[in-house]
Write a protein that holds these residues in place. Structure first.
Motif, PDB file in Angstrom:
ATOM      1  N   ALA A  54       0.926  -1.020   0.076  1.00 13.94           N
ATOM      2  CA  ALA A  54      -0.095  -0.067  -0.141  1.00 13.94           C
ATOM      3  C   ALA A  54       1.204   1.481  -0.236  1.00 13.94           C
ATOM      4  O   ALA A  54       2.389   1.274   0.065  1.00 13.94           O
ATOM      5  N   ALA A  55       0.235   2.024  -0.212  1.00 10.81           N
ATOM      6  CA  ALA A  55       1.223   3.798  -0.400  1.00 10.81           C
ATOM      7  C   ALA A  55       1.035   3.695   1.095  1.00 10.81           C
ATOM      8  O   ALA A  55       0.155   4.203   2.610  1.00 10.81           O
ATOM      9  N   GLY A  56       2.683   4.399   1.589  1.00 11.54           N
ATOM     10  CA  GLY A  56       3.216   4.852   2.941  1.00 11.54           C
ATOM     11  C   GLY A  56       4.366   2.747   2.949  1.00 11.54           C
ATOM     12  O   GLY A  56       4.930   3.865   4.136  1.00 11.54           O
ATOM     13  N   ASP A  57       3.798   2.413   2.584  1.00 15.15           N
ATOM     14  CA  ASP A  57       4.648   0.905   3.369  1.00 15.15           C
ATOM     15  C   ASP A  57       6.404   1.032   2.794  1.00 15.15           C
ATOM     16  O   ASP A  57       6.779   1.819   1.775  1.00 15.15           O
ATOM     17  N   LYS A  58       7.125   0.020   3.603  1.00 10.06           N
ATOM     18  CA  LYS A  58       8.230   0.506   2.935  1.00 10.06           C
ATOM     19  C   LYS A  58       8.578  -0.502   2.030  1.00 10.06           C
ATOM     20  O   LYS A  58       7.649  -2.057   2.458  1.00 10.06           O
ATOM     21  N   VAL A  59       9.028  -0.334   1.779  1.00 14.27           N
ATOM     22  CA  VAL A  59       9.662  -1.393   0.553  1.00 14.27           C
ATOM     23  C   VAL A  59      11.363  -1.444   0.084  1.00 14.27           C
ATOM     24  O   VAL A  59      11.848  -0.918   0.558  1.00 14.27           O
ATOM     25  N   GLN A  84      10.224   4.465   0.598  1.00 11.65           N
ATOM     26  CA  GLN A  84       8.752   4.457   0.796  1.00 11.65           C
ATOM     27  C   GLN A  84       8.109   4.674  -0.329  1.00 11.65           C
ATOM     28  O   GLN A  84       8.089   5.141  -0.913  1.00 11.65           O
ATOM     29  N   ALA A  85       7.281   3.757  -0.319  1.00 14.86           N
ATOM     30  CA  ALA A  85       5.512   3.984  -1.729  1.00 14.86           C
ATOM     31  C   ALA A  85       5.369   4.968  -1.097  1.00 14.86           C
ATOM     32  O   ALA A  85       4.416   5.106  -0.577  1.00 14.86           O
ATOM     33  N   GLN A 106       1.610  -2.385 -12.928  1.00  7.13           N
ATOM     34  CA  GLN A 106       1.719  -0.588 -12.579  1.00  7.13           C
ATOM     35  C   GLN A 106       2.656  -0.476 -12.689  1.00  7.13           C
ATOM     36  O   GLN A 106       3.005  -0.767 -11.188  1.00  7.13           O
ATOM     37  N   SER A 107       3.369   0.950 -12.759  1.00 11.59           N
ATOM     38  CA  SER A 107       4.253   1.440 -11.907  1.00 11.59           C
ATOM     39  C   SER A 107       4.342   2.001 -10.978  1.00 11.59           C
ATOM     40  O   SER A 107       2.879   2.497 -10.656  1.00 11.59           O
ATOM     41  N   VAL A 108       5.236   2.188 -10.248  1.00 13.14           N
ATOM     42  CA  VAL A 108       4.966   2.767  -8.687  1.00 13.14           C
ATOM     43  C   VAL A 108       6.152   3.880  -8.409  1.00 13.14           C
ATOM     44  O   VAL A 108       7.133   3.286  -8.901  1.00 13.14           O
ATOM     45  N   ARG A 109       6.397   4.843  -7.669  1.00 12.85           N
ATOM     46  CA  ARG A 109       6.714   5.520  -7.437  1.00 12.85           C
ATOM     47  C   ARG A 109       7.073   5.625  -5.773  1.00 12.85           C
ATOM     48  O   ARG A 109       6.850   5.669  -4.993  1.00 12.85           O
ATOM     49  N   VAL A 110       8.091   5.601  -5.740  1.00 12.47           N
ATOM     50  CA  VAL A 110       9.056   4.859  -4.630  1.00 12.47           C
ATOM     51  C   VAL A 110      10.324   6.245  -3.630  1.00 12.47           C
ATOM     52  O   VAL A 110      11.409   6.657  -5.066  1.00 12.47           O
ATOM     53  N   ARG A 111      10.285   7.101  -2.615  1.00 12.42           N
ATOM     54  CA  ARG A 111      10.820   7.909  -2.448  1.00 12.42           C
ATOM     55  C   ARG A 111      12.216   6.848  -0.831  1.00 12.42           C
ATOM     56  O   ARG A 111      12.180   6.634  -0.455  1.00 12.42           O
ATOM     57  N   VAL A 112      13.559   7.420  -1.884  1.00 12.34           N
ATOM     58  CA  VAL A 112      14.665   7.247  -0.860  1.00 12.34           C
ATOM     59  C   VAL A 112      15.064   7.762   0.040  1.00 12.34           C
ATOM     60  O   VAL A 112      14.675   8.876   0.095  1.00 12.34           O
ATOM     61  N   GLY A 113      16.017   7.618   0.508  1.00 13.50           N
ATOM     62  CA  GLY A 113      16.467   8.179   1.987  1.00 13.50           C
ATOM     63  C   GLY A 113      17.038   9.427   1.110  1.00 13.50           C
ATOM     64  O   GLY A 113      16.895  10.743   2.245  1.00 13.50           O
ATOM     65  N   SER A 114      17.492   9.861   0.366  1.00 13.16           N
ATOM     66  CA  SER A 114      18.121  11.020  -0.052  1.00 13.16           C
ATOM     67  C   SER A 114      17.131  12.051  -0.726  1.00 13.16           C
ATOM     68  O   SER A 114      16.475  13.248  -0.458  1.00 13.16           O
ATOM     69  N   GLY A 115      16.042  11.707  -0.754  1.00 15.79           N
ATOM     70  CA  GLY A 115      14.778  12.747  -0.521  1.00 15.79           C
ATOM     71  C   GLY A 115      14.361  12.382  -2.195  1.00 15.79           C
ATOM     72  O   GLY A 115      13.572  12.497  -2.862  1.00 15.79           O
ATOM     73  N   GLN A 116      14.609  11.079  -3.354  1.00 14.38           N
ATOM     74  CA  GLN A 116      14.540  11.322  -4.613  1.00 14.38           C
ATOM     75  C   GLN A 116      13.655  10.165  -4.655  1.00 14.38           C
ATOM     76  O   GLN A 116      13.310   9.353  -4.178  1.00 14.38           O
ATOM     77  N   VAL A 117      12.817  10.103  -5.566  1.00 10.82           N
ATOM     78  CA  VAL A 117      11.874   9.970  -6.194  1.00 10.82           C
ATOM     79  C   VAL A 117      11.835   8.974  -7.112  1.00 10.82           C
ATOM     80  O   VAL A 117      12.358   9.530  -8.293  1.00 10.82           O
ATOM     81  N   ILE A 118      12.303   7.582  -7.501  1.00  9.14           N
ATOM     82  CA  ILE A 118      12.182   6.764  -8.467  1.00  9.14           C
ATOM     83  C   ILE A 118      10.889   5.865  -8.745  1.00  9.14           C
ATOM     84  O   ILE A 118      10.055   5.613  -8.160  1.00  9.14           O
ATOM     85  N   THR A 119      10.847   5.939  -9.942  1.00  8.06           N
ATOM     86  CA  THR A 119      10.159   4.938 -10.898  1.00  8.06           C
ATOM     87  C   THR A 119      10.458   3.799 -11.338  1.00  8.06           C
ATOM     88  O   THR A 119      11.426   3.183 -11.540  1.00  8.06           O
TER      89      THR A 119
END
Length: 232
Positions: free
Chosen positions: A176-181, A197-198, A206-219
């Motif tokens: 779900a959104a907000g889960d650790k991945v 974090q998702a 379906q593609s998903v966006r993930v925020r990593v520790g640096s604040g960068q958003v990865i798809t």
């Protein structure tokens, strides 16, 4: 299954075709060529058993006699299921072109239901078995491994003995959104991972966006429980 068309389809040498088409039925030699053309398009269908059922031309057609008829698969036509084969006169007083309806069945082993399964069913091993089915009956994919279906829920009912296809299944949510991945980077000869974090729900396909520790958003693409893959 990738289906590549065979280039350079051979011409058909046929006796003069009468200027009427009785009952829309093809001469036997041309009917065999229609089968050959369609089979050639299915050359990489693996271990599938291919069945080609030529239809009939409109009996109201009035075609000029022809000594050479070319059978071909029209551009954009699928080589399986309900399709059509083109027939064109290349040696005769009149150059004509018509389309013949054809049904191509592709029989191979796939997972089918052992009994009638209502919508909402969570699939178990006892619900499924391997059997030969016409996989060309629908564009939706079939499955060959029971393990890929266990626990999946049906979005619509499946009759007994029918294949369980992709469009029968509810989209699987891996997180779900907000889960650790775990974000996994894959490339030629390497693999690395990091936590994130998702931002949105991880739905299969379906593609998903993930925020990593640096604040960068990865798809990336969700591929399992709390797992996202990024390929380079």
């Amino acid at each position: 299954m990738a289906l590549a068309l065979t280039a350079g389809l051979a011409m058909v040498a046929a006796t003069a075709w009468a200027d009427t088409v009785p009952d829309g039925t093809l001469p036997s030699a041309l009917s065999l060529r229609v089968v050959e053309v369609t089979r050639s398009a299915m050359a990489d269908a693996g271990d599938a058993r291919i069945e080609v059922l030529p239809g009939q031309l409109d009996p109201r057609l009035r075609l000029a006699p022809c000594q050479q008829i070319d059978a071909y698969l029209p551009p954009g036509s699928t080589p399986w299921g309900r399709t059509r084969v083109g027939l064109r006169c290349t040696s005769g007083p009149v150059a004509w072109n018509v389309y013949l309806p054809v049904t191509v069945k592709v029989w191979r082993k796939a997972i089918v239901s052992t009994t009638a399964l209502p919508a909402g069913t969570a699939l178990s091993a006892s619900d499924l078995q391997l059997a030969e089915v016409d996989v060309a009956g629908s564009s939706s994919p079939v499955y060959t491994e029971t393990s890929r279906l266990l626990g999946r829920r049906l979005i619509n009912p499946v009759g007994p003995g029918l294949p369980v296809r992709g469009d029968n299944l509810r989209v699987r949510q891996w997180f779900a959104a907000g889960d650790k991945v775990t974000l996994v980077y894959k490339g030629d000869g390497f693999e690395a991972s990091t936590d994130g974090q998702a931002i949105n729900s991880g739905l299969e396909g379906q593609s998903v966006r993930v925020r990593v520790g640096s604040g960068q958003v990865i798809t990336g693409m969700p591929t399992g429980e709390n797992r996202v893959e990024v390929r380079s």
